[in-house]
Design a protein around this motif. Structure first.
Motif, PDB file in Angstrom:
ATOM      1  N   ARG A  22      -2.817   7.339 -57.665  1.00  0.00           N
ATOM      2  CA  ARG A  22      -4.168   7.784 -57.330  1.00  0.00           C
ATOM      3  C   ARG A  22      -5.125   6.601 -57.218  1.00  0.00           C
ATOM      4  N   VAL A  23      -5.050   5.671 -58.176  1.00  0.00           N
ATOM      5  CA  VAL A  23      -5.929   4.496 -58.134  1.00  0.00           C
ATOM      6  C   VAL A  23      -5.589   3.624 -56.927  1.00  0.00           C
ATOM      7  N   GLY A  24      -4.313   3.417 -56.692  1.00  0.00           N
ATOM      8  CA  GLY A  24      -3.888   2.595 -55.557  1.00  0.00           C
ATOM      9  C   GLY A  24      -4.351   3.160 -54.223  1.00  0.00           C
ATOM     10  N   LYS A  25      -4.263   4.481 -54.060  1.00  0.00           N
ATOM     11  CA  LYS A  25      -4.713   5.099 -52.812  1.00  0.00           C
ATOM     12  C   LYS A  25      -6.208   4.898 -52.602  1.00  0.00           C
ATOM     13  N   SER A  26      -6.976   5.034 -53.653  1.00  0.00           N
ATOM     14  CA  SER A  26      -8.421   4.890 -53.492  1.00  0.00           C
ATOM     15  C   SER A  26      -8.842   3.428 -53.353  1.00  0.00           C
ATOM     16  N   MET A  27      -8.186   2.527 -54.047  1.00  0.00           N
ATOM     17  CA  MET A  27      -8.594   1.119 -54.028  1.00  0.00           C
ATOM     18  C   MET A  27      -8.016   0.338 -52.859  1.00  0.00           C
ATOM     19  N   SER A  28      -6.946   0.824 -52.246  1.00  0.00           N
ATOM     20  CA  SER A  28      -6.356   0.086 -51.132  1.00  0.00           C
ATOM     21  C   SER A  28      -7.298   0.033 -49.935  1.00  0.00           C
ATOM     22  N   THR A  29      -8.336   0.881 -49.928  1.00  0.00           N
ATOM     23  CA  THR A  29      -9.336   0.788 -48.868  1.00  0.00           C
ATOM     24  C   THR A  29     -10.152  -0.499 -49.006  1.00  0.00           C
ATOM     25  N   LEU A  30     -10.274  -1.007 -50.235  1.00  0.00           N
ATOM     26  CA  LEU A  30     -10.966  -2.274 -50.462  1.00  0.00           C
ATOM     27  C   LEU A  30     -10.104  -3.457 -50.051  1.00  0.00           C
ATOM     28  N   SER A  31      -8.820  -3.355 -50.366  1.00  0.00           N
ATOM     29  CA  SER A  31      -7.874  -4.423 -50.051  1.00  0.00           C
ATOM     30  C   SER A  31      -6.468  -3.839 -50.055  1.00  0.00           C
ATOM     31  N   PRO A  32      -5.655  -4.162 -49.055  1.00  0.00           N
ATOM     32  CA  PRO A  32      -4.283  -3.648 -49.030  1.00  0.00           C
ATOM     33  C   PRO A  32      -3.448  -4.127 -50.221  1.00  0.00           C
ATOM     34  N   ASN A  33      -3.878  -5.210 -50.866  1.00  0.00           N
ATOM     35  CA  ASN A  33      -3.146  -5.710 -52.036  1.00  0.00           C
ATOM     36  C   ASN A  33      -3.369  -4.854 -53.272  1.00  0.00           C
ATOM     37  N   LEU A  34      -4.389  -4.015 -53.256  1.00  0.00           N
ATOM     38  CA  LEU A  34      -4.698  -3.160 -54.405  1.00  0.00           C
ATOM     39  C   LEU A  34      -3.929  -1.840 -54.288  1.00  0.00           C
ATOM     40  N   ASP A  35      -2.608  -1.956 -54.282  1.00  0.00           N
ATOM     41  CA  ASP A  35      -1.770  -0.769 -54.159  1.00  0.00           C
ATOM     42  C   ASP A  35      -1.275  -0.308 -55.525  1.00  0.00           C
ATOM     43  N   SER A  36      -0.520   0.764 -55.538  1.00  0.00           N
ATOM     44  CA  SER A  36      -0.068   1.334 -56.808  1.00  0.00           C
ATOM     45  C   SER A  36       0.825   0.366 -57.589  1.00  0.00           C
ATOM     46  N   GLY A  37       1.640  -0.402 -56.895  1.00  0.00           N
ATOM     47  CA  GLY A  37       2.497  -1.382 -57.569  1.00  0.00           C
ATOM     48  C   GLY A  37       1.685  -2.446 -58.291  1.00  0.00           C
ATOM     49  N   TYR A  38       0.635  -2.907 -57.616  1.00  0.00           N
ATOM     50  CA  TYR A  38      -0.241  -3.901 -58.247  1.00  0.00           C
ATOM     51  C   TYR A  38      -0.880  -3.326 -59.503  1.00  0.00           C
ATOM     52  N   PHE A  39      -1.406  -2.108 -59.412  1.00  0.00           N
ATOM     53  CA  PHE A  39      -2.070  -1.514 -60.567  1.00  0.00           C
ATOM     54  C   PHE A  39      -1.097  -1.245 -61.710  1.00  0.00           C
TER      55      PHE A  39
END
Length: 76
Positions: A22-39
């Motif tokens: 859920r966080v990755g989906k919402s934050m990936s709009t800011l940067s593609p690097n902010l995906d679920s794996g990163y979080f």
């Protein structure tokens, strides 16, 4: 997001995956690097580094976003 960060290490794998998706989906709009794996990686590290008893999950997510932002200038 208002849950205490100290609960993260005790959360089940499915709860962690659901949250980071859920966080990755919402934050990936800011940067593609902010995906679920990163979080998933970042939240695990932040939760295990120090005393998180006063932090919320929202605090940890903001920390992860700021860490990504500070490192983005150093990438490739």
């Amino acid at each position: 997001m208002d849950d205490k960060a100290s609960l993260w290490p005790r959360a089940g794998a499915s709860e962690k995956i659901d949250f980071t998706n859920r966080v990755g989906k919402s934050m990936s709009t800011l940067s593609p690097n902010l995906d679920s794996g990163y979080f998933m990686r970042c939240l695990e590290e932040v939760a295990n580094i120090g005393d998180t008893k006063d932090l919320t999950m929202s605090d940890m997510v903001r920390t992860c976003v700021s860490l990504q932002g500070s490192g983005s200038g150093n990438s490739e």
